[in-house]
Design an enzyme around this catalytic site. Structure first.
Site, PDB file in Angstrom:
ATOM      1  N   GLU A   9     -19.246 -57.391  -1.653  1.00  0.00           N
ATOM      2  CA  GLU A   9     -19.794 -56.328  -0.814  1.00  0.00           C
ATOM      3  C   GLU A   9     -19.017 -55.067  -1.139  1.00  0.00           C
ATOM      4  O   GLU A   9     -17.797 -55.113  -1.333  1.00  0.00           O
ATOM      5  CB  GLU A   9     -19.620 -56.664   0.667  1.00  0.00           C
ATOM      6  CG  GLU A   9     -20.449 -57.843   1.090  1.00  0.00           C
ATOM      7  CD  GLU A   9     -19.970 -58.450   2.403  1.00  0.00           C
ATOM      8  OE1 GLU A   9     -18.867 -58.101   2.882  1.00  0.00           O
ATOM      9  OE2 GLU A   9     -20.687 -59.307   2.927  1.00  0.00           O
ATOM     10  N   ASN A  41     -19.048 -45.774  -2.176  1.00  0.00           N
ATOM     11  CA  ASN A  41     -17.994 -45.990  -3.175  1.00  0.00           C
ATOM     12  C   ASN A  41     -18.640 -46.016  -4.565  1.00  0.00           C
ATOM     13  O   ASN A  41     -18.773 -47.052  -5.198  1.00  0.00           O
ATOM     14  CB  ASN A  41     -17.242 -47.291  -2.875  1.00  0.00           C
ATOM     15  CG  ASN A  41     -16.002 -47.442  -3.704  1.00  0.00           C
ATOM     16  OD1 ASN A  41     -15.801 -46.770  -4.705  1.00  0.00           O
ATOM     17  ND2 ASN A  41     -15.141 -48.365  -3.281  1.00  0.00           N
ATOM     18  N   ILE A  57     -10.696 -55.867  -4.566  1.00  0.00           N
ATOM     19  CA  ILE A  57     -10.145 -55.465  -5.863  1.00  0.00           C
ATOM     20  C   ILE A  57      -9.667 -54.034  -5.678  1.00  0.00           C
ATOM     21  O   ILE A  57     -10.373 -53.210  -5.095  1.00  0.00           O
ATOM     22  CB  ILE A  57     -11.172 -55.595  -7.011  1.00  0.00           C
ATOM     23  CG1 ILE A  57     -10.535 -55.206  -8.352  1.00  0.00           C
ATOM     24  CG2 ILE A  57     -12.428 -54.826  -6.734  1.00  0.00           C
ATOM     25  CD1 ILE A  57     -11.411 -55.506  -9.569  1.00  0.00           C
ATOM     26  N   TYR A  94     -19.057 -52.206 -11.034  1.00  0.00           N
ATOM     27  CA  TYR A  94     -19.724 -53.499 -10.853  1.00  0.00           C
ATOM     28  C   TYR A  94     -21.015 -53.573 -11.670  1.00  0.00           C
ATOM     29  O   TYR A  94     -21.273 -54.574 -12.340  1.00  0.00           O
ATOM     30  CB  TYR A  94     -20.012 -53.767  -9.384  1.00  0.00           C
ATOM     31  CG  TYR A  94     -18.758 -53.863  -8.547  1.00  0.00           C
ATOM     32  CD1 TYR A  94     -17.635 -54.567  -8.996  1.00  0.00           C
ATOM     33  CD2 TYR A  94     -18.675 -53.245  -7.308  1.00  0.00           C
ATOM     34  CE1 TYR A  94     -16.490 -54.645  -8.232  1.00  0.00           C
ATOM     35  CE2 TYR A  94     -17.534 -53.340  -6.538  1.00  0.00           C
ATOM     36  CZ  TYR A  94     -16.443 -54.034  -6.999  1.00  0.00           C
ATOM     37  OH  TYR A  94     -15.301 -54.125  -6.241  1.00  0.00           O
TER      38      TYR A  94
END
Length: 177
Positions: free
Chosen positions: A124, A129, A90, A136
């Site tokens: 993953e 990050n 993404i 998420y």
């Protein structure tokens, strides 16, 4: 579609369409915004050709009256197997981050997965990050594992991958909106 710098400030200006081979050149350019090892147009097409693969492209619609083209903002590419799905990638264009693009892409994805009976989504993400991890977690993903030294940066440094999952049964609580 153009990659001009005009970016919507409101989520209602973001449109989502299926990611098809016709948009893979655009997706490849967007992928360079998010990853050191980005995928080529041909790699994108090959990934979409895998059974169970699909994706969505987010864009800001242009304006014919003002001679403005559509502006690609981001995309998501998925792989499904039986009752599970994995987010392969993404990406949101740097100038479009924090505008609701990733949230809209995830929402469209969760809707499609629910329609096809998928109950679990995996991904993953590099443990450095922090923005992606926050996104998420905000969208109902939880960490279920870690892969040591999974990613290698161009600098040679290794980074762990967090393995995260989301049970789509949580969607009824409105976590994806």
């Amino acid at each position: 579609m153009s990659s001009e710098s005009h970016v919507p400030k409101f989520a209602n200006e973001i449109e989502i369409v299926p990611l098809t081979a016709a948009f893979c050149a655009v997706a490849s350019v967007l992928h360079t915004d998010g990853f050191e090892d980005h995928w080529s147009e041909d790699e994108m097409i090959a990934l979409l050709d895998v059974p169970g693969a699909f994706g969505f492209l987010a864009f800001a619609p242009g304006n014919d009256a003002e001679n403005q083209l559509d502006i690609p903002l981001g995309f998501i590419q998925m792989q499904t197997v039986l009752d599970e799905a994995e987010i392969n990638t993404i990406v949101v264009a740097k100038q479009a981050r924090k505008c609701g693009v990733a949230r809209k892409l995830l929402s469209a994805t969760f809707d499609r997965l629910r329609e096809t009976g998928i109950g679990r989504v995996l991904l993953e993400v590099a443990d450095d990050n922090t923005s992606a991890i926050a996104l998420y977690r905000h969208n109902g993903f939880v960490e279920i594992g870690r892969r040591k030294q999974y990613y290698r940066r161009k600098s040679g440094r290794s980074v762990d991958a967090l393995v995260m999952e989301r049970d789509l049964g949580l969607c009824v609580l409105g976590w994806d909106r």
